[in-house]
Design an enzyme around this catalytic site. Structure first.
Site, PDB file in Angstrom:
ATOM      1  N   CYS A   1       0.814  -1.220   0.000  1.00  0.00           N
ATOM      2  CA  CYS A   1       0.000   0.000   0.000  1.00  0.00           C
ATOM      3  C   CYS A   1       0.849   1.273   0.000  1.00  0.00           C
ATOM      4  O   CYS A   1       0.334   2.364  -0.237  1.00  0.00           O
ATOM      5  CB  CYS A   1      -0.947   0.000   1.180  1.00  0.00           C
ATOM      6  SG  CYS A   1      -1.933  -1.481   1.276  1.00  0.00           S
TER       7      CYS A   1
ATOM      8  N   HIS B   1      -3.319   7.143   2.337  1.00  0.00           N
ATOM      9  CA  HIS B   1      -3.758   5.834   1.839  1.00  0.00           C
ATOM     10  C   HIS B   1      -5.136   5.517   2.419  1.00  0.00           C
ATOM     11  O   HIS B   1      -5.356   5.641   3.631  1.00  0.00           O
ATOM     12  CB  HIS B   1      -2.738   4.764   2.226  1.00  0.00           C
ATOM     13  CG  HIS B   1      -3.238   3.369   2.030  1.00  0.00           C
ATOM     14  ND1 HIS B   1      -3.889   2.964   0.882  1.00  0.00           N
ATOM     15  CD2 HIS B   1      -3.204   2.272   2.853  1.00  0.00           C
ATOM     16  CE1 HIS B   1      -4.228   1.691   1.002  1.00  0.00           C
ATOM     17  NE2 HIS B   1      -3.831   1.253   2.181  1.00  0.00           N
TER      18      HIS B   1
ATOM     19  N   ASN C   1     -10.341  -0.353   0.037  1.00  0.00           N
ATOM     20  CA  ASN C   1      -8.887  -0.241   0.119  1.00  0.00           C
ATOM     21  C   ASN C   1      -8.285  -0.807  -1.170  1.00  0.00           C
ATOM     22  O   ASN C   1      -8.301  -2.021  -1.384  1.00  0.00           O
ATOM     23  CB  ASN C   1      -8.399  -1.030   1.347  1.00  0.00           C
ATOM     24  CG  ASN C   1      -6.888  -1.030   1.470  1.00  0.00           C
ATOM     25  OD1 ASN C   1      -6.171  -0.636   0.553  1.00  0.00           O
ATOM     26  ND2 ASN C   1      -6.397  -1.495   2.599  1.00  0.00           N
TER      27      ASN C   1
HETATM   28  O1  UT7 Z   1      -3.802  -1.212   3.602  1.00  0.00           O
HETATM   29  C1  UT7 Z   1      -3.422  -1.592   4.894  1.00  0.00           C
HETATM   30  C2  UT7 Z   1      -4.070  -2.889   5.173  1.00  0.00           C
HETATM   31  N1  UT7 Z   1      -5.013  -3.093   6.181  1.00  0.00           N
HETATM   32  C3  UT7 Z   1      -5.610  -2.242   7.032  1.00  0.00           C
HETATM   33  O2  UT7 Z   1      -5.455  -1.069   7.080  1.00  0.00           O
HETATM   34  C4  UT7 Z   1      -6.538  -2.862   7.998  1.00  0.00           C
HETATM   35  C5  UT7 Z   1      -6.376  -2.370   9.404  1.00  0.00           C
HETATM   36  N2  UT7 Z   1      -7.323  -3.020  10.292  1.00  0.00           N
HETATM   37  C6  UT7 Z   1      -8.650  -2.784  10.269  1.00  0.00           C
HETATM   38  O3  UT7 Z   1      -9.120  -1.977   9.492  1.00  0.00           O
HETATM   39  C7  UT7 Z   1      -9.531  -3.520  11.267  1.00  0.00           C
HETATM   40  O4  UT7 Z   1      -8.719  -4.270  12.144  1.00  0.00           O
HETATM   41  C8  UT7 Z   1     -10.552  -4.456  10.563  1.00  0.00           C
HETATM   42  C9  UT7 Z   1     -11.622  -3.609   9.866  1.00  0.00           C
HETATM   43  C10 UT7 Z   1      -9.893  -5.371   9.587  1.00  0.00           C
HETATM   44  C11 UT7 Z   1     -11.262  -5.312  11.607  1.00  0.00           C
HETATM   45  O5  UT7 Z   1     -11.880  -4.504  12.606  1.00  0.00           O
HETATM   46  P1  UT7 Z   1     -11.669  -4.830  14.152  1.00  0.00           P
HETATM   47  O6  UT7 Z   1     -12.417  -3.809  14.895  1.00  0.00           O
HETATM   48  O7  UT7 Z   1     -10.193  -4.927  14.411  1.00  0.00           O
HETATM   49  O8  UT7 Z   1     -12.402  -6.218  14.289  1.00  0.00           O
HETATM   50  P2  UT7 Z   1     -11.812  -7.634  14.798  1.00  0.00           P
HETATM   51  O9  UT7 Z   1     -10.932  -8.238  13.763  1.00  0.00           O
HETATM   52  O10 UT7 Z   1     -11.281  -7.473  16.180  1.00  0.00           O
HETATM   53  O11 UT7 Z   1     -13.131  -8.464  14.872  1.00  0.00           O
HETATM   54  C12 UT7 Z   1     -14.195  -8.138  15.806  1.00  0.00           C
HETATM   55  C13 UT7 Z   1     -15.336  -9.111  15.607  1.00  0.00           C
HETATM   56  C14 UT7 Z   1     -14.894 -10.575  15.600  1.00  0.00           C
HETATM   57  O12 UT7 Z   1     -15.921 -11.331  16.196  1.00  0.00           O
HETATM   58  P3  UT7 Z   1     -15.819 -11.803  17.724  1.00  0.00           P
HETATM   59  O13 UT7 Z   1     -14.563 -12.621  17.804  1.00  0.00           O
HETATM   60  O14 UT7 Z   1     -15.737 -10.533  18.533  1.00  0.00           O
HETATM   61  O15 UT7 Z   1     -17.078 -12.560  17.947  1.00  0.00           O
HETATM   62  C15 UT7 Z   1     -14.830 -10.926  14.140  1.00  0.00           C
HETATM   63  O16 UT7 Z   1     -15.014 -12.309  13.893  1.00  0.00           O
HETATM   64  O17 UT7 Z   1     -15.952  -8.891  14.333  1.00  0.00           O
HETATM   65  C16 UT7 Z   1     -15.988 -10.134  13.598  1.00  0.00           C
HETATM   66  N3  UT7 Z   1     -15.851  -9.819  12.167  1.00  0.00           N
HETATM   67  C17 UT7 Z   1     -16.895  -9.497  11.394  1.00  0.00           C
HETATM   68  N4  UT7 Z   1     -18.220  -9.409  11.661  1.00  0.00           N
HETATM   69  C18 UT7 Z   1     -19.030  -9.045  10.642  1.00  0.00           C
HETATM   70  C19 UT7 Z   1     -14.717  -9.777  11.433  1.00  0.00           C
HETATM   71  N5  UT7 Z   1     -15.001  -9.424  10.166  1.00  0.00           N
HETATM   72  C20 UT7 Z   1     -16.366  -9.258  10.132  1.00  0.00           C
HETATM   73  C21 UT7 Z   1     -17.257  -8.899   9.107  1.00  0.00           C
HETATM   74  N6  UT7 Z   1     -18.572  -8.804   9.399  1.00  0.00           N
HETATM   75  N7  UT7 Z   1     -16.824  -8.639   7.836  1.00  0.00           N
END
Ligand code: UT7
Length: 321
Positions: free
Chosen positions: A111, A248, A278
């Protein structure tokens, strides 16, 4: 002399995929995706290729710059999702454009790719080696994403953006910082072809993008803020002097955290992540082209650009538009 952007272009695939469309394939919903990422839809390649999208963006940037392809001396193309390993997408675009006088080089910094490629162009201009350079950021991440993994498939989109640069005594890139930390590479990775030959027979290997979302989130907020602070300090600038920050477009919440850290006005941080998702190395030039064409960027305005992502890599540029 500085590398100075004199034209921009971009291209997005025709197919738009909304959060509601994705919810039909994985267990997710519009509310979760919007509140965690700010993404409502993304463009996904169906008939488009990486080189084809890059060509379209490049053609539009050359038109905008009023430059002919044969005038170009160098093409720098940033991608992690080329159509082929060899030839590079950079060489494919050179051929498509008929840019016969340009050397064509591909660069992989995920990225941060477009920002690093701009810095590389600037170094060539400063060294007096080349003065007419085309920089492209392009991704077809949809082919690297595991469409059954709701944690990643909802984030990414496809597209391309490009900028034409020439040498300028005053305007253009004034300063930049760029960094890598390979020890944190596992936070965001995607395997290439596994070793397989006469002596090694491997089974199928995971080849999709895997990410520790929270680790990448924390890294992004900390490092982007730090790199902007560093550029402002060493150029004796205050945030009040900056007219626009082009970051970004990974996640609206990352950008909001940077705004909070800098105590800046939200309006100075344009976003298109809601519409494009993204798009990795394509996100900065896609947004740049939108801003350029809409007249949002004013001649002489001080602009900061930041990229961050896989590697891990990050960096920021201070330029005068
Ligand atoms: O270009 C650079 C590359 N990447 C980034 O910039 C990404 C940076 N990170 C992020 O943007 C965030 O970490 C994410 C958007 C990817 C994830 O958000 P989060 O607040 O960190 O969520 P999490 O991974 O901690 O997941 C929280 C909950 C989990 O469920 P439990 O374990 O609490 O029951 C996940 O299984 O949300 C669940 N979950 C979803 N639920 C609905 C994960 N993905 C989804 C989804 N829809 N798509």
């Amino acid at each position: 002399m500085n590398a100075h952007i004199i034209g921009t272009g971009s291209f997005l695939p025709e197919k738009v995929v909304t959060n509601f469309d994705l919810a039909e394939h994985v267990e997710t919903n519009d509310e979760w995706i919007m509140s965690r990422t700010g993404i409502r839809q993304r463009h996904i390649a169906v008939n488009e290729t990486t080189a084809g999208m890059a060509f379209e963006a490049a053609r539009r940037a050359l038109d905008d710059a009023g430059m002919l392809p044969e005038e170009l001396e160098m093409i720098l193309l940033a991608t992690v999702s080329p159509d082929h390993i060899v030839p590079s997408a950079a060489c494919e675009v050179q051929a498509m454009l008929g840019a016969n006088n340009a050397v064509a080089i591909e660069l992989n910094a995920a990225c941060s790719g477009f920002v690093f490629a701009l810095n590389t162009a600037h170094a060539y201009v400063m060294a007096g080696i080349y003065t007419k350079i085309l920089v492209i950021g392009v991704e077809t991440l949809s082919k690297l994403v595991d469409w059954s993994d709701r944690g990643t498939c909802i984030l990414f989109g496809d597209g391309a953006g490009a900028a034409v640069l020439t040498a300028d005594e005053c305007a253009g890139i004034q300063d930049f910082v760029q960094y890598a930390d390979g020890t944190k590479g596992e936070a965001l990775l995607c395997d290439a072809k596994p070793l397989q030959n006469l002596f090694v027979q491997n089974g199928q290997q995971q080849r999709y993008v895997r990410m520790d979302g929270q680790e990448v989130f924390k890294f992004a907020v900390r490092r982007v803020s730090e790199s902007i602070d560093q550029l402002l300090a060493r150029n004796s600038l205050t945030t009040g002097e900056i007219g626009c920050y082009i970051l970004h477009q990974a996640n609206a919440r990352i950008i909001q955290s940077v705004i909070k850290h800098l105590k800046e006005e939200e309006g100075k941080f344009p976003m298109n992540v809601e519409r494009c998702g993204n798009t990795s190395g394509a996100s900065v030039p896609l947004l740049l082209d939108e801003l350029n064409r809409s007249g949002r960027l004013k001649k002489g305005e001080k602009v900061i650009m930041s990229g961050f992502g896989g590697g891990l890599t990050w960096g920021s540029i201070y330029m005068i538009w």
